[in-house]
Design a protein around this motif. Structure first.
Motif, PDB file in Angstrom:
ATOM      1  N   ALA A  20      48.168  51.613  45.853  1.00  0.00           N
ATOM      2  CA  ALA A  20      49.341  51.887  45.022  1.00  0.00           C
ATOM      3  C   ALA A  20      49.608  50.689  44.109  1.00  0.00           C
ATOM      4  O   ALA A  20      49.872  49.592  44.598  1.00  0.00           O
ATOM      5  CB  ALA A  20      50.562  52.152  45.900  1.00  0.00           C
ATOM      6  N   PRO A  21      49.534  50.858  42.782  1.00  0.00           N
ATOM      7  CA  PRO A  21      49.751  49.722  41.870  1.00  0.00           C
ATOM      8  C   PRO A  21      51.037  48.930  42.132  1.00  0.00           C
ATOM      9  O   PRO A  21      51.006  47.694  42.102  1.00  0.00           O
ATOM     10  CB  PRO A  21      49.737  50.371  40.484  1.00  0.00           C
ATOM     11  CG  PRO A  21      48.824  51.556  40.660  1.00  0.00           C
ATOM     12  CD  PRO A  21      49.141  52.073  42.047  1.00  0.00           C
ATOM     13  N   GLU A  70      38.827  40.251  48.741  1.00  0.00           N
ATOM     14  CA  GLU A  70      38.730  41.697  48.930  1.00  0.00           C
ATOM     15  C   GLU A  70      40.046  42.326  49.385  1.00  0.00           C
ATOM     16  O   GLU A  70      40.204  43.545  49.322  1.00  0.00           O
ATOM     17  CB  GLU A  70      37.576  42.061  49.868  1.00  0.00           C
ATOM     18  CG  GLU A  70      37.691  41.558  51.275  1.00  0.00           C
ATOM     19  CD  GLU A  70      36.460  41.894  52.121  1.00  0.00           C
ATOM     20  OE1 GLU A  70      35.472  42.475  51.625  1.00  0.00           O
ATOM     21  OE2 GLU A  70      36.494  41.581  53.313  1.00  0.00           O
ATOM     22  N   VAL A  71      41.008  41.506  49.814  1.00  0.00           N
ATOM     23  CA  VAL A  71      42.325  42.010  50.189  1.00  0.00           C
ATOM     24  C   VAL A  71      43.315  41.815  49.041  1.00  0.00           C
ATOM     25  O   VAL A  71      44.134  42.691  48.762  1.00  0.00           O
ATOM     26  CB  VAL A  71      42.833  41.293  51.463  1.00  0.00           C
ATOM     27  CG1 VAL A  71      44.282  41.615  51.728  1.00  0.00           C
ATOM     28  CG2 VAL A  71      41.992  41.685  52.657  1.00  0.00           C
ATOM     29  N   PHE A  72      43.249  40.674  48.384  1.00  0.00           N
ATOM     30  CA  PHE A  72      44.232  40.355  47.345  1.00  0.00           C
ATOM     31  C   PHE A  72      43.906  40.978  45.987  1.00  0.00           C
ATOM     32  O   PHE A  72      44.712  40.917  45.074  1.00  0.00           O
ATOM     33  CB  PHE A  72      44.387  38.841  47.200  1.00  0.00           C
ATOM     34  CG  PHE A  72      45.027  38.197  48.395  1.00  0.00           C
ATOM     35  CD1 PHE A  72      45.818  38.917  49.270  1.00  0.00           C
ATOM     36  CD2 PHE A  72      44.843  36.861  48.638  1.00  0.00           C
ATOM     37  CE1 PHE A  72      46.414  38.327  50.367  1.00  0.00           C
ATOM     38  CE2 PHE A  72      45.440  36.246  49.740  1.00  0.00           C
ATOM     39  CZ  PHE A  72      46.224  36.987  50.597  1.00  0.00           C
ATOM     40  N   ASN A  78      42.611  47.999  39.278  1.00  0.00           N
ATOM     41  CA  ASN A  78      42.771  46.828  38.409  1.00  0.00           C
ATOM     42  C   ASN A  78      44.062  46.056  38.712  1.00  0.00           C
ATOM     43  O   ASN A  78      44.853  45.763  37.815  1.00  0.00           O
ATOM     44  CB  ASN A  78      42.712  47.236  36.937  1.00  0.00           C
ATOM     45  CG  ASN A  78      42.496  46.042  36.029  1.00  0.00           C
ATOM     46  OD1 ASN A  78      41.909  45.043  36.445  1.00  0.00           O
ATOM     47  ND2 ASN A  78      42.982  46.129  34.800  1.00  0.00           N
ATOM     48  N   ARG A  79      44.269  45.739  39.999  1.00  0.00           N
ATOM     49  CA  ARG A  79      45.457  44.991  40.414  1.00  0.00           C
ATOM     50  C   ARG A  79      45.041  43.838  41.316  1.00  0.00           C
ATOM     51  O   ARG A  79      44.039  43.907  42.012  1.00  0.00           O
ATOM     52  CB  ARG A  79      46.434  45.885  41.195  1.00  0.00           C
ATOM     53  CG  ARG A  79      47.122  46.952  40.391  1.00  0.00           C
ATOM     54  CD  ARG A  79      48.159  46.342  39.459  1.00  0.00           C
ATOM     55  NE  ARG A  79      48.991  47.325  38.827  1.00  0.00           N
ATOM     56  CZ  ARG A  79      48.727  47.946  37.696  1.00  0.00           C
ATOM     57  NH1 ARG A  79      47.607  47.715  37.068  1.00  0.00           N
ATOM     58  NH2 ARG A  79      49.581  48.803  37.183  1.00  0.00           N
TER      59      ARG A  79
END
Length: 192
Positions: A20-21, A70-72, A78-79
């Motif tokens: 979710a952006p 890979e988490v952040f 694209n966030r």
């Protein structure tokens, strides 16, 4: 794009909220931000446990290809988590004893408690008992870098010291100072 779970390249399953952006943006509504922070806290602690990561720095939100990338980052939408948002999350975690600022007296790096020091104390005592080292003196190196990988492999000294202090309070460990480094003697139960 529909919200969906995602498995990282290291094998960690990210929950659907990670797609979710708005999840990557600090929310102006404090109750909404509290929910977002709670979700981030679960992801951070779960991922740290999965990868055996003990430290998290604000700069980790900016390091492409780093341990936390890979988490952040979520390239599919694209966030990425921004450092200011991460700092808010870490402050919340520190306030709830899910992390502590390490080194102390700064707010840019934390030691993560994916296991609380009390849990590490029990893990340590159980491991020492299972390896037959009761009533013998062990060095910190022998505990953190044993010949066969253990649940304590790589544990930071600051966290190991906290676990030993907890065991010492209950009479199940005794710190031994020596010229070439500290050691610890473990006891089966509250007696020396």
């Amino acid at each position: 794009m529909a919200l969906s779970t995602h498995t990282t390249s290291s094998g960690y399953l990210l929950p659907s909220i990670h797609s979710a952006p708005p999840f990557f943006t600090q929310q102006p509504n404090s109750s909404t931000q509290a929910v977002v922070t709670e979700h981030w806290t679960r992801i951070i602690l779960g991922y740290a446990r999965h990868r055996r990561l003990f430290f998290l720095r604000i700069e980790d939100a900016e390091v492409a290809g780093g341990d936390w990338d890979e988490v952040f980052r979520n390239e599919r939408i694209n966030r990425r988590l921004l450092p200011d948002h991460l700092q808010t999350i870490l402050a919340s975690m520190a306030g709830k004893s899910q992390a502590v600022y390490e080194p102390p007296k700064q707010t840019r790096a934390v030691l993560l408690y994916w296991r609380r020091p009390e849990e590490w104390a029990e893990v340590l005592h159980t491991w020492v008992s299972s390896t037959g080292h009761m009533n013998t003196i062990m060095t910190f190196y022998e505990i953190t870098d044993p010949p066969v990988e253990s649940p304590l492999s790589g544990i930071p000294e600051v966290l190991l010291r906290k676990a030993i202090a907890i065991l010492a309070k209950t009479g199940r460990a005794q710190m031994i100072g020596a010229a070439d480094g500290d050691g610890v003697r473990f006891f089966a139960s509250g007696g020396k």
